[in-house]
Design an enzyme around this catalytic site. Structure first.
Site: not given
Ligand code: NAP
Length: 347
Positions: A168, A205, A209
């Protein structure tokens, strides 16, 4: 301490790598969205720690194979079967069903890290609801619910306590989210939050979450670890602000704001992935909990989520998730998941 200063302090706090479980070589993990960002780093750590099997759930098998090749290179885990790429597209509930059916064939499953997620800054309606609600909430919860029987069966078979982790975000807990989810008036939560009115670059977003947090709290309540068949620890984790490509769909101005915030405050994706690992190894004290900074951190969950009115909203969110799944032809029998533990469970 005001919330913002606490956030800044946390972002600058070094996070520990959680201790490796003694039996990790026997364990199987699934990490969704493992081709990049936090999911990639989490899966790579699991391989590097010696996990028996790590399944990367990705929507592009090609990207998944490239990620796995990089992980093999970095960890030296070249043996067949240690890392595997399986297709999973959370825009399609049929894809979630297929993925879950594959999971059901595993000998064991020790943790599902439901990490994949999107930020949508343009409203897009897919299968009747806004896309980030579909991916982050409806499909993610369907995956969680369909995976639970395998996690429960593994708990019984191997006398373990598997984990179901929903990734989340702390953005869900900001004060501007209070009242963001409709709690009265009979309107369906997903219909309401899919409306154009109320959809905003930075507001949609965190709502998705927040729905995840309500769902985790309700599911954990319905499936207590100690009393249901094959207890499973269910928790939510916030990785904090991290350097990833999460804002890839953002408008130019939004990207600039996020780039500045990241420059000043963000953790590396590797550091953020440590929080996912902590949740994936966490004990029953994390059941239904909010984890962050590599620990259970329920004190960050505001009273408007935990008080009586928050509980009403939580039940409503849960009912609307189940209703939506049913309406989309993917109904779930939650009562069956909550069946009492058979006395035959090995202790
Ligand atoms: N980065 C931050 O600052 C942050 C903060 C709080 C929470 N989060 C959470 O952490 C988690 C990971 O995010 P991240 O920061 O690592 O972002 P990211 O680099 O954009 O990774 C997101 C991943 O989700 C996949 N995805 C998106 N849509 C999808 C779908 N329809 N079916 C299957 N896979 C899908 C993407 O695949 P593709 O590469 O194919 O698009 C990618 O592998 C998310 O749930 C995000 O909300 C992140």
């Amino acid at each position: 301490m005001p919330r913002f200063f606490g956030f800044v302090r946390d972002q600058y706090t070094a996070l520990p790598l959680p201790p490796t479980p003694a039996d990790i070589a026997q364990q199987t993990f699934v990490v969704t969205g493992a081709n990049t960002g936090l999911g990639f780093q989490c899966a790579q750590h699991l391989l590097g720690m010696g996990a028996g099997r790590v399944i990367l759930g990705v929507r592009s098998v090609q990207k998944g194979e490239a990620a796995l090749a990089a992980m093999r290179q970095a960890t030296g885990r070249h043996e067949a079967g240690a890392g595997t790429v399986w297709e999973l597209d959370l825009q399609s509930l049929d894809s979630v069903e297929k993925f879950s059916q594959r999971l059901a064939t595993l000998d064991r499953l020790d943790a599902l890290v439901a990490n994949a997620g999107v930020v949508m800054t343009e409203r897009q309606i897919v299968q009747g609801i806004e896309l980030s609600l579909l991916v982050n909430v409806v499909a993610t919860m369907l995956l969680a619910l369909r995976t639970l029987p395998k996690l429960q069966a593994s708990a019984r078979k191997f006398n373990t306590t598997p984990r179901l982790v929903i990734v989340s975000s702390n953005s869900a807990l900001e004060s501007n989210m209070k009242g963001a989810v409709p709690s009265a008036g009979g309107v369906d939560v997903f219909d309401k939050l899919s409306e154009e009115d109320g959809f905003g670059t930075f507001s949609q977003y965190p709502k998705t979450k927040l729905l995840q947090i309500y769902a985790v709290r309700q599911l954990a309540l319905l499936l207590p670890v100690a009393t249901t068949a094959g207890g499973v620890v269910i928790n939510a984790v916030s990785p904090g602000l991290c350097y990833t490509d999460l804002d890839r769909n953002a408008s130019r101005p939004a990207k600039v704001v996020l780039a500045i915030m990241r420059k000043l405050l963000a953790r590396t994706a590797e550091a953020g992935s440590r929080t996912l690992l902590q949740a994936a190894f966490a004990g029953p004290d994390s059941h239904g909990a909010y984890c962050s900074e590599c620990r259970v951190k329920n004190e960050d969950v505001p009273a408007w989520i935990t008080n009586a009115s928050g509980k009403t909203t939580q039940e409503r969110v849960w009912n609307d998730i189940l209703k939506r799944l049913d309406a989309m032809g993917h109904g779930v029998d939650v009562a069956a998941l909550a069946a009492p533990a058979p006395s035959a469970r090995v202790v």
